[in-house]
Design an enzyme around this catalytic site. Structure first.
Site, short mmCIF file in Angstrom:
data_model
loop_
_atom_site.label_atom_id
_atom_site.label_comp_id
_atom_site.label_asym_id
_atom_site.label_seq_id
_atom_site.Cartn_x
_atom_site.Cartn_y
_atom_site.Cartn_z
N LYS A 61 43.96 -34.74 87.70
CA LYS A 61 44.43 -34.97 86.46
C LYS A 61 45.77 -35.35 86.20
O LYS A 61 46.70 -34.33 86.52
CB LYS A 61 43.92 -33.91 85.29
N GLU B 12 53.75 -25.38 92.00
CA GLU B 12 55.03 -25.91 92.04
C GLU B 12 55.47 -25.97 90.43
O GLU B 12 55.09 -26.92 89.62
CB GLU B 12 55.08 -27.37 92.50
N CYS C 258 62.23 -31.55 88.80
CA CYS C 258 62.06 -30.14 88.73
C CYS C 258 63.01 -29.46 89.60
O CYS C 258 63.76 -28.34 89.33
CB CYS C 258 60.76 -29.76 89.46
N GLU D 284 65.50 -23.86 81.74
CA GLU D 284 65.18 -25.28 82.35
C GLU D 284 65.30 -26.16 80.99
O GLU D 284 64.66 -26.12 80.41
CB GLU D 284 63.86 -25.25 82.97
P1 NAP Z 1 53.04 -28.84 81.90
O1 NAP Z 1 53.06 -28.94 80.39
O2 NAP Z 1 52.81 -27.68 82.74
O3 NAP Z 1 51.92 -29.93 82.34
C1 NAP Z 1 51.64 -30.07 83.58
C2 NAP Z 1 50.20 -30.52 83.75
O4 NAP Z 1 49.26 -29.48 83.29
C3 NAP Z 1 49.81 -31.54 82.69
O5 NAP Z 1 48.84 -32.59 83.38
C4 NAP Z 1 49.29 -31.08 81.65
O6 NAP Z 1 48.26 -31.59 80.83
C5 NAP Z 1 48.35 -29.73 82.38
N1 NAP Z 1 48.13 -28.74 81.47
C6 NAP Z 1 48.81 -28.39 80.20
N2 NAP Z 1 48.19 -27.25 79.77
C7 NAP Z 1 47.41 -26.82 80.75
C8 NAP Z 1 46.59 -25.72 80.92
N3 NAP Z 1 46.56 -24.61 80.12
N4 NAP Z 1 45.80 -25.54 82.00
C9 NAP Z 1 45.89 -26.34 82.87
N5 NAP Z 1 46.39 -27.58 82.95
C10 NAP Z 1 47.29 -27.74 81.73
O7 NAP Z 1 54.34 -29.76 82.57
P2 NAP Z 1 55.01 -30.92 82.07
O8 NAP Z 1 55.82 -30.72 80.80
O9 NAP Z 1 53.88 -31.89 82.25
O10 NAP Z 1 56.02 -31.08 83.36
C11 NAP Z 1 57.35 -30.68 83.32
C12 NAP Z 1 57.47 -29.44 84.15
O11 NAP Z 1 56.97 -29.43 85.56
C13 NAP Z 1 58.84 -28.71 84.52
O12 NAP Z 1 58.91 -27.41 84.23
C14 NAP Z 1 59.18 -29.14 85.79
O13 NAP Z 1 60.03 -28.40 86.40
C15 NAP Z 1 57.73 -28.76 86.62
N6 NAP Z 1 57.67 -29.59 87.91
C16 NAP Z 1 57.81 -29.10 89.00
C17 NAP Z 1 57.62 -29.75 90.24
C18 NAP Z 1 57.73 -28.87 91.67
O14 NAP Z 1 57.45 -29.42 92.48
N7 NAP Z 1 58.04 -27.50 91.37
C19 NAP Z 1 57.67 -31.33 90.13
C20 NAP Z 1 57.76 -31.94 89.08
C21 NAP Z 1 57.63 -30.92 87.89
P3 NAP Z 1 48.91 -32.62 79.65
O15 NAP Z 1 49.84 -33.65 80.23
O16 NAP Z 1 47.78 -32.92 78.89
O17 NAP Z 1 49.83 -31.52 78.63
#
Ligand code: NAP
Ligand code: MG
Length: 485
Positions: free
Chosen positions: A190, A264, A298, A396
């Site tokens: 997804k 991650e 990230c 962050e």
């Molecule tokens: P996010 O809100 O956690 O969302 C990530 C994914 O999870 C999206 O597909 C989201 O769907 C889904 N999701 C949301 N709530 C969920 C739940 N309760 N259960 C399962 N899945 C759920 O993060 P984001 O705002 O998209 O991304 C930014 C974050 O990603 C930052 O904190 C960044 O540091 C981190 N990141 C980390 C890495 C790494 O390799 N460590 C790489 C890239 C990004 P929706 O889009 O529909 O909400």
């Protein structure tokens, strides 16, 4: 003074990348079992361009029933086809995906930029080539798993549920799908709700590569859809990239089950500049580490530590370089900093800018930087005089916001750099190899770059410590989370 500064700024004629060859359908269904299926919810939601605020397409909202259909398709494909194939046969399919991605790289780059807002230079030169390289690299491992893990009889897990964020949509999909397929697993993936389009293009590529039906299923939806994937009883492995908050929820949901998990999560990387560093290169690395890609990385080098003796010169050169950065149309090849991915993300960044000012920090934004009237944009921002306790230096922000702190000794900077809940990455700038080795062993960060920043390669493992998650993606290490022994 303004005139002196103006001399730094080149004026470029617009050089927009053509977008007429990018084929985006008006509406996308769910890619399940090798077919495009209508969602059980009958609902669709829009994906917008954050730079123009135009609606680009609408995509299906998968509910629990759709998740179940996708997981069942992945299970059947695993039992019926995928687990019976030899590694060499699996590799042929994965190579094919890589080649079709290369053939369609221009279109993928344009769609990535339109849907997510990142500069075309980034998507064209980094995201898309690195994504296809991941498929090439892992295709090479598919028939060599017994060499990767000698005498351990590596076996696939079964069905992998994979959930990815919006900052590197196609690249994250590649990081997830390529090792899963190479190790013999089937997939339900997804993408994030604001950037689903290149993952859906990847579904078209998977169709074109003629993978057996159900080996890769791509479903779109919101957080609820992700949660249903995590909670599905027939999933063997969950791979999640996203925020630390959602990562914690997933870890709780998986506790006590047999599901394997890799997370991650977020980061707040220290980029450390010593007095003996090549200063001009370091300044370029700092800019690359936090401002390019809007800070939507990230592992962004969002906390800059400069040794006292060079603090003034680094700050001066950094400001001068910031004066030359071009913020604007992400499809323009001159653009350095594109659009912030969504209105909500821009609001979050703006609220942090306010917090920093309220904390009494000096904020520098170039007076030459003019933001487009439409779309979500943010000026590159520098907070000078941050303390270890400043919220902008601890939390962050995920935007083009950099804090600067100074230090005197190596012990002091190690202590400050590690004093944070995250541990994803770090950067070190120095002329001395011994100092680099000293730091790489003491910094609690999954990746430490030396005299460079934000460099990626499919052969290198990537992942975090502490609240940045666990498990590694990339390289030989990236095979491990998809296998049992
Ligand atoms: P996010 O809100 O956690 O969302 C990530 C994914 O999870 C999206 O597909 C989201 O769907 C889904 N999701 C949301 N709530 C969920 C739940 N309760 N259960 C399962 N899945 C759920 O993060 P984001 O705002 O998209 O991304 C930014 C974050 O990603 C930052 O904190 C960044 O540091 C981190 N990141 C980390 C890495 C790494 O390799 N460590 C790489 C890239 C990004 P929706 O889009 O529909 O909400
Ligand atoms: Mg979008």
């Amino acid at each position: 003074m303004d005139n002196v500064n103006a001399a730094f700024k080149w004026e470029y004629a617009p050089a927009p990348e053509a977008k007429d060859h990018a084929r985006i359908k008006k509406q996308y269904d769910l890619f399940i079992n090798g077919q495009w299926q209508k969602p059980a919810s009958k609902k669709y939601f829009a994906s917008f361009s954050p730079s123009t605020e135009e609606k680009l397409s609408e995509v299906a909202e998968a509910n629990e029933k759709d998740v179940n259909t996708a997981v069942t398709a992945a299970r059947t494909a695993y039992d019926k086809y995928w687990k019976k194939l030899s590694g060499a046969e699996r590799a042929k399919y994965i190579f094919r995906i890589a080649r079709v991605m290369q053939e369609r790289s221009r279109e993928l780059a344009v769609i990535e930029t339109m849907d997510g807002g990142k500069p075309i230079r980034e998507s064209r030169d980094f995201d898309i080539p690195t994504a296809s390289n991941h498929f090439f690299y892992y295709a090479g491992w598919a028939d060599k798993l017994n060499y990767a893990f000698p005498n351990r009889n590596p076996q696939a897990l079964g069905v992998a549920a994979q959930i990815i964020p919006w900052n590197f949509p196609l690249l994250m999909a590649a990081w997830k799908i390529a090792p899963a397929l190479a190790t013999g697993n089937t997939v339900v993936l997804k993408p994030a709700e604001s950037t689903p389009l290149t993952a859906l293009k990847l579904a078209e590529i998977i169709e074109e590569a003629d993978l057996p039906p159900g080996v890769v299923n791509i479903i779109t939806g919101f957080g609820k859809t992700g949660a249903a994937m995590v909670n599905h009883p027939d999933v063997n492995k969950i791979a999640f990239t996203g925020s630390t908050d959602v990562g914690k929820l997933i870890q709780k949901a998986v506790a006590g089950t047999n599901k394997k998990l890799t997370l991650e999560l977020g980061g707040k990387a220290a980029n450390i500049v010593f007095e003996d560093a090549p200063i001009d290169q370091a300044v370029e690395g700092i800019v690359n580490g936090i401002f390019f890609n809007q800070g939507h990385v990230c592992c962004a080098g969002s906390r800059l530590f400069v040794q006292e003796g060079v603090a003034d010169v680094v700050i001066r050169k950094l400001k001068e370089r910031m004066d030359t950065l071009i913020v604007g149309d992400p499809l323009d090849k001159n653009t350095d900093i594109g659009a912030i991915n969504s209105k909500e993300q821009l609001e979050k960044i703006t609220s942090y800018l306010k917090i920093g000012v309220e904390e009494g920090l000096e904020l520098y934004q170039s007076s030459h930087c003019h933001l487009p009237k439409k779309g979500f944009f943010c000026k590159p921002s520098l907070f000078i005089g941050a303390a270890q306790s400043s919220r902008v230096a601890q939390e962050e922000i995920f935007g083009p916001v950099l804090t600067i702190q100074t230090f005197r000794t190596i012990e002091e900077v190690i202590e400050k750099a590690n004093n944070i809940p995250y541990g994803l990455s770090a950067g070190v700038w120095t002329d001395k190899g011994s100092k680099i080795f000293n730091l790489t062993t003491k910094l609690r960060a999954g990746v430490v770059w030396a005299n460079t920043y934000n460099k990626f390669d499919p052969t290198s493992p990537f992942g975090g410590y502490k609240e940045s998650g666990f498990g590694r993606e990339g390289g030989l290490h990236g095979l491990h989370p998809y296998l049992r022994f």
